[in-house]
Design a protein around this motif. Structure first.
Motif, PDB file in Angstrom:
ATOM      1  N   PRO A 233     -13.119   2.976   6.474  1.00  0.00           N
ATOM      2  CA  PRO A 233     -13.114   2.081   5.313  1.00  0.00           C
ATOM      3  C   PRO A 233     -12.013   1.040   5.416  1.00  0.00           C
ATOM      4  N   ASP A 234     -12.300  -0.140   4.882  1.00  0.00           N
ATOM      5  CA  ASP A 234     -11.360  -1.258   4.939  1.00  0.00           C
ATOM      6  C   ASP A 234     -10.353  -1.139   3.797  1.00  0.00           C
ATOM      7  N   ILE A 235      -9.569  -0.082   3.828  1.00  0.00           N
ATOM      8  CA  ILE A 235      -8.557   0.166   2.811  1.00  0.00           C
ATOM      9  C   ILE A 235      -7.213   0.302   3.518  1.00  0.00           C
ATOM     10  N   PRO A 236      -6.190  -0.410   3.067  1.00  0.00           N
ATOM     11  CA  PRO A 236      -4.887  -0.313   3.738  1.00  0.00           C
ATOM     12  C   PRO A 236      -4.304   1.082   3.617  1.00  0.00           C
ATOM     13  N   ALA A 237      -3.476   1.437   4.563  1.00  0.00           N
ATOM     14  CA  ALA A 237      -2.835   2.750   4.546  1.00  0.00           C
ATOM     15  C   ALA A 237      -1.771   2.803   3.462  1.00  0.00           C
ATOM     16  N   PRO A 238      -1.462   4.001   2.974  1.00  0.00           N
ATOM     17  CA  PRO A 238      -0.370   4.120   1.993  1.00  0.00           C
ATOM     18  C   PRO A 238       0.946   3.627   2.579  1.00  0.00           C
ATOM     19  N   LEU A 239       1.810   3.156   1.703  1.00  0.00           N
ATOM     20  CA  LEU A 239       3.115   2.661   2.111  1.00  0.00           C
ATOM     21  C   LEU A 239       4.208   3.576   1.593  1.00  0.00           C
ATOM     22  N   GLY A 240       5.350   3.581   2.292  1.00  0.00           N
ATOM     23  CA  GLY A 240       6.493   4.339   1.811  1.00  0.00           C
ATOM     24  C   GLY A 240       7.260   3.593   0.736  1.00  0.00           C
TER      25      GLY A 240
ATOM     26  N   GLU B 271       7.736  -0.007 -15.182  1.00  0.00           N
ATOM     27  CA  GLU B 271       8.761  -1.018 -14.905  1.00  0.00           C
ATOM     28  C   GLU B 271       8.640  -1.605 -13.497  1.00  0.00           C
ATOM     29  N   PRO B 272       8.481  -0.806 -12.444  1.00  0.00           N
ATOM     30  CA  PRO B 272       8.282  -1.443 -11.129  1.00  0.00           C
ATOM     31  C   PRO B 272       6.964  -2.203 -11.037  1.00  0.00           C
ATOM     32  N   LEU B 273       5.931  -1.776 -11.747  1.00  0.00           N
ATOM     33  CA  LEU B 273       4.679  -2.534 -11.724  1.00  0.00           C
ATOM     34  C   LEU B 273       4.872  -3.917 -12.334  1.00  0.00           C
ATOM     35  N   ARG B 274       5.691  -3.993 -13.372  1.00  0.00           N
ATOM     36  CA  ARG B 274       5.935  -5.286 -14.009  1.00  0.00           C
ATOM     37  C   ARG B 274       6.984  -6.107 -13.266  1.00  0.00           C
ATOM     38  N   GLY B 275       7.775  -5.447 -12.411  1.00  0.00           N
ATOM     39  CA  GLY B 275       8.879  -6.144 -11.773  1.00  0.00           C
ATOM     40  C   GLY B 275       8.725  -6.421 -10.297  1.00  0.00           C
ATOM     41  N   GLU B 276       7.717  -5.814  -9.638  1.00  0.00           N
ATOM     42  CA  GLU B 276       7.564  -5.993  -8.193  1.00  0.00           C
ATOM     43  C   GLU B 276       6.105  -6.333  -7.869  1.00  0.00           C
TER      44      GLU B 276
ATOM     45  N   HIS C  68      -0.388  -3.977  -3.583  1.00  0.00           N
ATOM     46  CA  HIS C  68      -0.743  -2.805  -2.782  1.00  0.00           C
ATOM     47  C   HIS C  68      -1.712  -1.896  -3.527  1.00  0.00           C
ATOM     48  N   LEU C  69      -1.442  -1.603  -4.785  1.00  0.00           N
ATOM     49  CA  LEU C  69      -2.343  -0.733  -5.539  1.00  0.00           C
ATOM     50  C   LEU C  69      -3.697  -1.391  -5.769  1.00  0.00           C
TER      51      LEU C  69
END
Length: 354
Positions: free
Chosen positions: A29-36, A304-309, A315-316
């Protein structure tokens, strides 16, 4: 390496010698791998738990696991839920202040699924207990009223839902204040934010109900774009009311989409009754999901990180758009993508619509 498998250990698909394989090509599937992590660099803290919270041998039931993971499928929706201790608490050996409850009340199409998450007050010794109690109290209240609530959701009785859930939330947090009084601690030291989702199991009903008190986030991924649909708090004549984002201020039936916050709290069974701390406004939103939507409810640790980064949002979006809901392990990995400067507990529940 994917391109050069070690034939001593076999390959992913065994091919008989002397002829082509009748097996279909492996579809990736054309889905990116999870990130650290995303952002300017890795966070300061270690990415894995390092220290356990101190344990009392006579009260082992007070221990809180580092991570809780759950999931289910009912009606047209698939649920994934997780609560993870933050990097800071992992490093310091502090318990997770977030609590998560997932519960089904009733059977068949009449069942109602509750997701409740709470966050205890920062820098207080009983924060994890207060959060757990808040989830338990609202769970009991919703469970005892689940038949009526499910009926109101199916019948789109918005006004009845708002007032009923407001009362249940007030009573649950009132019990938390009474518990603080019983323990001899200040109410502001034994309190919690509380955020909940109600999901009817009826496949004919796509109404999803959010309610609660306190900070956090409510987001919707629709057609590849994130929408922040957290109910807004507006100042009108000095009194806090709860709005509903871009929704109209009034329904066709004339129902104002605001909530009177002047409901009195039942008297405390403990005398003298403690002076209640200033309350956060009650928040409520009932919305109809569309096929392909993903709804995300979370505590401040993820909001907070969703609104700030922006990189985390991107990525999500790439991970959760246009495909099947992730499995439990994949959802956990997605929820753990770290952002420098954000080290609090993360609790999240996501609902994918078939």
């Amino acid at each position: 390496m994917l391109g050069s498998p070690d034939t001593r250990h076999g390959t992913l698909v065994d091919v008989p010698s002397g002829g082509p394989s009748d097996q279909p090509d492996l579809q990736i599937p054309d889905i990116p791998a999870p990130l650290g992590h995303v952002g300017s660099g890795p966070p300061t803290y270690d990415s894995e738990p390092t220290a356990l919270p101190p344990a009392d041998p006579d009260d082992l039931g007070d221990l809180v696991a580092d991570t809780v993971l759950d999931g289910a499928s009912y009606g047209t929706c698939t649920l994934r839920a997780v609560s993870v201790r933050g990097d800071s608490a992992r490093y310091r050996g502090e318990p997770r202040r977030d609590s998560l409850l997932t519960a089904r009340f009733g059977v068949g199409d009449a069942a109602l699924v509750l997701v409740a998450m709470a966050t205890g007050a920062r820098a207080t010794p009983g924060a994890h207990r207060a959060a757990a109690e808040a989830c338990q109290w609202i769970g009991r209240a919703v469970g005892r009223s689940h038949a009526r609530l499910a009926e109101d959701i199916r019948a789109a009785r918005r006004g009845d839902l708002k007032s009923g859930l407001h009362r249940l939330t007030d009573r649950s947090l009132g019990k938390l204040r009474a518990s603080a009084s019983e323990q001899g601690v200040a109410p502001e030291e034994y309190t919690a934010s509380l955020r909940c989702l109600l999901l009817p199991a009826d496949p004919e009903c796509r109404t999803r109900v959010f309610f609660g008190v306190g900070a956090g986030g409510l987001f919707r991924l629709r057609d590849g774009e994130w929408q922040d649909i957290e109910p807004r708090v507006a100042d009108t004549a000095g009194e806090a009311v709860v709005g509903f984002g871009s929704l109209p201020h009034e329904t066709p039936d004339g129902d104002r989409l605001t909530m009177d916050l002047g409901i009195t709290t039942p008297p405390s069974p403990y005398e003298p009754a403690p002076e209640p701390p200033p309350r956060d406004p009650f928040r409520f939103r009932a919305s109809v999901a569309r096929p392909g939507d993903a709804l995300l409810l979370c505590t401040s640790g993820l909001a907070e990180p969703l609104r700030g980064e922006p990189r985390l949002v991107e990525h999500l979006t790439s991970r959760w758009s246009g495909g099947d809901p992730p499995g439990l392990a994949a959802f956990l990995a997605d929820s753990l993508v770290r952002v420098k400067g954000y080290a609090d507990d993360r609790t999240a529940a996501a609902v994918w619509e078939a």
